[in-house]
Design an enzyme around this catalytic site. Sequence first.
Site, PDB file in Angstrom:
ATOM      1  N   SER A 187       0.801  -1.220   0.000  1.00 30.28           N
ATOM      2  CA  SER A 187       0.000   0.000   0.000  1.00 30.28           C
ATOM      3  C   SER A 187       0.837   1.274   0.000  1.00 30.28           C
ATOM      4  O   SER A 187       0.319   2.357  -0.265  1.00 30.28           O
ATOM      5  CB  SER A 187      -0.958   0.030   1.205  1.00 30.28           C
ATOM      6  OG  SER A 187      -0.267   0.312   2.392  1.00 30.28           O
TER       7      SER A 187
ATOM      8  N   LYS B 260       1.185   4.186   7.052  1.00 27.47           N
ATOM      9  CA  LYS B 260       0.397   5.048   6.173  1.00 27.47           C
ATOM     10  C   LYS B 260       0.813   6.510   6.304  1.00 27.47           C
ATOM     11  O   LYS B 260       1.486   6.902   7.258  1.00 27.47           O
ATOM     12  CB  LYS B 260      -1.099   4.945   6.535  1.00 27.47           C
ATOM     13  CG  LYS B 260      -1.757   3.591   6.271  1.00 27.47           C
ATOM     14  CD  LYS B 260      -1.914   3.326   4.790  1.00 27.47           C
ATOM     15  CE  LYS B 260      -2.696   2.051   4.530  1.00 27.47           C
ATOM     16  NZ  LYS B 260      -1.925   0.848   4.914  1.00 27.47           N
TER      17      LYS B 260
END
Length: 205
Positions: free
Chosen positions: A123, A164
């Site tokens: 990701s 993230k």
Amino acid sequence: MITSSGDKLTVAQSALYGWIKDYMREYQHSPSIRQMMQAMGLKSPAPIQSRLKHLQEKGYISWQEGKARTLQIIDEVLEGVPIMGSVAAGGLIDTYSDVQENLDISEVLKKKDIFALSVNGDSMIDAFIAHGDMVLMEPILDSYSLRNGMIVSALVPGLGTTLKYFFKKGRQISLEAANPAYEPILIDQDQVSIQGKLLAVWRKM
């Protein structure tokens, strides 16, 4: 060993320091406060916490007060950064507290309490962080130091950790991927703990 000038250990501090070094050599992770209490024959955690604080002030250990498992021996931490488990770069996965091995980056290690995480997932691929990379994280000691756009390791209690981009608007935290295939994780600020901010990426070719 780097210590403050003239800072020698008391008998009690030396006993605890010696026991901690022996324990960590044998088990490859730091002991709990309770284990230290038992080893020193104490019934209260207060003397242990006091000794740890003095050991830290004198430059013998690195330690986040109240978190025994963050303890590191200063003259040994330069030999490698502890790999504390894996962090998801997809969804959320369970995290692990036991040290598994050391990542040797002594030439770039300048700050205390740095820890390493193994990236699991893609990701963050557009941020040049790939599956299998090691990310070096600097602990977040003050939430005011967080800035929108930082890459962080975030812990969601009961669910796991994720790597993230961090964004905050009001009380809501948005954890955003660097891959359009992943949706942002939106969560209330009280439901997430930011463990660290990205310091460097280590990739074995």
